[in-house]
Design an enzyme around this catalytic site. Structure first.
Site, PDB file in Angstrom:
ATOM      1  N   SER A  33     -11.517  -3.157   0.951  1.00 47.37           N
ATOM      2  CA  SER A  33     -10.066  -3.332   0.938  1.00 47.37           C
ATOM      3  C   SER A  33      -9.579  -3.355  -0.497  1.00 47.37           C
ATOM      4  O   SER A  33     -10.347  -3.592  -1.437  1.00 47.37           O
ATOM      5  CB  SER A  33      -9.659  -4.622   1.653  1.00 47.37           C
ATOM      6  OG  SER A  33     -10.199  -5.754   1.000  1.00 47.37           O
ATOM      7  N   GLY A  34      -8.290  -3.088  -0.664  1.00 45.36           N
ATOM      8  CA  GLY A  34      -7.670  -3.098  -1.975  1.00 45.36           C
ATOM      9  C   GLY A  34      -6.175  -3.277  -1.828  1.00 45.36           C
ATOM     10  O   GLY A  34      -5.670  -3.608  -0.749  1.00 45.36           O
ATOM     11  N   GLY A  35      -5.469  -3.040  -2.928  1.00 45.12           N
ATOM     12  CA  GLY A  35      -4.034  -3.275  -2.912  1.00 45.12           C
ATOM     13  C   GLY A  35      -3.271  -2.341  -1.990  1.00 45.12           C
ATOM     14  O   GLY A  35      -2.181  -2.680  -1.527  1.00 45.12           O
ATOM     15  N   THR A  38      -6.911  -1.018   3.784  1.00 45.42           N
ATOM     16  CA  THR A  38      -8.194  -1.536   4.225  1.00 45.42           C
ATOM     17  C   THR A  38      -9.005  -0.398   4.832  1.00 45.42           C
ATOM     18  O   THR A  38      -8.456   0.462   5.518  1.00 45.42           O
ATOM     19  CB  THR A  38      -8.002  -2.651   5.264  1.00 45.42           C
ATOM     20  OG1 THR A  38      -7.182  -3.680   4.692  1.00 45.42           O
ATOM     21  CG2 THR A  38      -9.325  -3.263   5.682  1.00 45.42           C
ATOM     22  N   VAL A  39     -10.321  -0.422   4.592  1.00 43.57           N
ATOM     23  CA  VAL A  39     -11.214   0.591   5.137  1.00 43.57           C
ATOM     24  C   VAL A  39     -12.100  -0.052   6.195  1.00 43.57           C
ATOM     25  O   VAL A  39     -12.693  -1.107   5.965  1.00 43.57           O
ATOM     26  CB  VAL A  39     -12.080   1.216   4.029  1.00 43.57           C
ATOM     27  CG1 VAL A  39     -12.981   2.302   4.615  1.00 43.57           C
ATOM     28  CG2 VAL A  39     -11.207   1.786   2.921  1.00 43.57           C
ATOM     29  N   LYS A  54      -9.464   4.615   6.687  1.00 41.92           N
ATOM     30  CA  LYS A  54      -8.679   3.880   5.692  1.00 41.92           C
ATOM     31  C   LYS A  54      -7.258   3.734   6.216  1.00 41.92           C
ATOM     32  O   LYS A  54      -6.567   4.732   6.461  1.00 41.92           O
ATOM     33  CB  LYS A  54      -8.693   4.624   4.357  1.00 41.92           C
ATOM     34  CG  LYS A  54      -7.865   3.946   3.266  1.00 41.92           C
ATOM     35  CD  LYS A  54      -8.195   4.472   1.879  1.00 41.92           C
ATOM     36  CE  LYS A  54      -7.964   5.942   1.725  1.00 41.92           C
ATOM     37  NZ  LYS A  54      -8.182   6.401   0.314  1.00 41.92           N
ATOM     38  N   ASP A 159      -8.646   9.174 -10.787  1.00 41.05           N
ATOM     39  CA  ASP A 159      -8.894   7.743 -10.557  1.00 41.05           C
ATOM     40  C   ASP A 159     -10.385   7.489 -10.372  1.00 41.05           C
ATOM     41  O   ASP A 159     -10.803   6.810  -9.435  1.00 41.05           O
ATOM     42  CB  ASP A 159      -8.109   7.258  -9.337  1.00 41.05           C
ATOM     43  CG  ASP A 159      -7.968   5.724  -9.302  1.00 41.05           C
ATOM     44  OD1 ASP A 159      -8.044   5.090 -10.376  1.00 41.05           O
ATOM     45  OD2 ASP A 159      -7.795   5.172  -8.209  1.00 41.05           O
TER      46      ASP A 159
END
Length: 512
Positions: A33-35, A38-39, A54, A159
């Site tokens: 998960s991140g900003g 969620t995966v 995702k 990225d």
């Protein structure tokens, strides 16, 4: 991916329960998960095929943010449709979450992607600091291969970071998260002002964002790869100091301005140190020669040389076998102290801070001082390029000083066994004898530094597409003049031809 000014993981996202279905996919455990979202681990309802889904919520986004997210998703899908490579993660489908009972997730975007076993970020989080992660070279090779394919197809990743390098069930690295991937329009592309702060190149911060976004070039990915490689080879250590991503990005900018040095981890192998240093060149123009394809070739060379390198015997075993293991801890042993002919003198077997190989690669009947032979072999082994051999280093030293540690050319401020100018030596200095000091009058320091410099010359001339068969002569010329002079003249300058011919004669003798 994070917006400038925000740390990764600063935002939290709602989650769907296990068993929830998104189109033909049933979700299971959260695997990341991140900003932005969620995966989840997922399986196809039809045949049980595994995948990763995702989920990117859109309910709390302002209209402009929602548009930007839509553009990122569209970019990722378009790139995935065009890219087909074993080191790139595919996006198989784009779905919409139908969850009226979960208003924060209703209408969220769901990307169905290839399933990975772990991310490199997870591997680094559990790694031993200061040591390479398991299969480090394999991971970096896979990342470089994926990056080379992207660049060759006319795309920039935008990225590259540990969280976006995934490891599959076979341990192969695959680049992921192409939301910031951009198609090149000539030499550059444009991206929205997003990215991971401590993986962005210094020039990113000095550019103005126009209507089309911020300019990005493949060299931005090369910078990010340098950061990534340093992390993989040191158990997660970032090459720039700082407790936060913003602090590390500021340190990188200070380095690019010339107000702070680049301090890579002391435990890095010299070949990797050079590769990472090239990736982290302070500006776009200096990084330009170092393409992802050339990095891939260098990684293969580093890996091959490590496999070819003979296993060194323990010192006691080498002595018992009759090998000469010399410890040269100062120039007194080689001409700086009282005594007889240095060409006939051996040192007592001792262990120094630098591993020393048996001197079998230099003819036993040559005029190379016996005490110098293991130092020269050890120094040559620092370089992964086939041209930089013990015989070549010995030939260069013979031509420069005649193996005299007290040699000097006062008119040109050149001194010692490798005839270093002190100011130039400081820029390349290597501690060759492990005593913690770097002294151009110390034969081990001077010779190990010579190896580092001529290895760089070799790579520079290859990048300039000078004739491969002339590399020993070009290296000899570059050491006596400069890399720029040789490249400008596309060969050996006439004024140093006699010196180069002398080096080549010595080289032929030492290669017999």
């Amino acid at each position: 991916m994070t917006a400038p000014g925000a740390e990764e993981g600063a935002l939290t996202t709602p989650r769907l329960p296990a068993g929830f279905r998104v189109d033909g996919w049933e979700l299971d455990a959260v695997i990341g998960s991140g900003g932005w979202g969620t995966v989840y681990e997922a399986r196809a309802v039809a045949d049980g095929t595994t995948a990763a889904v995702k989920v990117l919520p859109t309910d709390a986004l302002a209209p402009g943010q929602r548009t930007a997210l839509g553009e990122l998703v569209a970019r990722e899908v378009r790139f995935s449709a065009e890219a087909d490579h074993p080191h790139l993660v595919r996006t198989r489908a784009v779905c919409t979450v139908d969850a009226p009972d979960l208003p924060t997730l209703h209408g969220a975007i769901a990307l169905v992607m290839d399933r990975a076993e772990a991310s490199l970020r997870q591997v680094l989080d559990s790694a031993e600091t200061g040591r390479p992660v398991r299969d480090a070279v394999r991971i970096l090779r896979g990342a470089a291969a994926g990056l080379a394919h992207m660049h060759g197809a006319g795309w920039v990743h935008g990225d590259l970071k540990p969280a976006n390098v995934l490891l599959d069930a076979n341990g192969e690295a695959r680049l992921a998260d192409f939301g910031l991937a951009a198609e090149l329009d000539g030499t550059h592309a444009h991206l929205p002002p997003l990215g991971t702060l401590d993986h962005l190149p210094p020039e990113w911060w000095s550019q103005r964002t126009g209507e089309d976004g911020t300019v990005v070039r493949p060299t931005a990915d090369i910078w990010a790869f340098g950061v990534l490689a340093h992390q993989v080879l040191t158990g997660g250590l970032h090459p720039f100091p700082g407790a936060t991503a913003r602090a590390r990005s500021l340190a990188a900018q200070a380095y690019a301005r010339g107000t702070a040095p680049l301090r890579l981890d002391a435990g890095l192998d010299d070949g990797w140190r050079r590769l990472i240093g090239d990736c982290l060149a302070p500006d776009h123009a200096t990084r330009l020669p170092h393409t992802a394809a050339s990095l891939l070739t260098r990684i293969d060379t580093l890996s091959a040389k490590r496999r070819r390198r003979p296993r060194l015997l323990p010192v006691a075993a080498a002595v018992a076998a009759g090998a000469v293991v010399a410890a040269v801890t100062g120039y007194g042993l080689l001409g700086g102290g009282a005594g007889g002919d240095d060409t006939e003198r051996d040192a007592s077997p001792r262990v120094t801070g630098t591993p020393i190989a048996a001197p079998g690669e230099i003819p036993a009947d040559s005029d190379v001082p016996k005490a110098l032979r293991p130092v020269i072999v050890s120094a040559a082994n620092r370089c992964t390029d086939a041209e930089v051999t013990p015989a070549l280093l010995a030939a260069l030293i013979k031509a420069e000083s005649g193996f005299d540690a007290k040699a000097a050319r006062p008119a040109t401020d050149e001194h010692g066994i490798a005839m270093w100018t002190p100011s130039v030596f400081r820029a390349w200095a290597v501690d060759g004898d492990g005593d913690g000091d770097k002294d151009y009058l110390s034969p081990p320091d001077a010779i190990h530094t010579m190896s580092l410099y001529v290895c760089w010359l070799d790579q520079r001339f290859k990048q300039a597409h000078l004739p491969a068969e002339d590399l020993p002569a070009l290296i000899a010329a570059g050491y006596r003049t400069s890399d720029r002079t040789v490249i400008k003249e596309r060969g050996v300058p006439e004024r140093v031809r006699p010196h180069v011919d002398e080096v080549l004669r010595f080289l032929a003798d030492y290669e017999k």
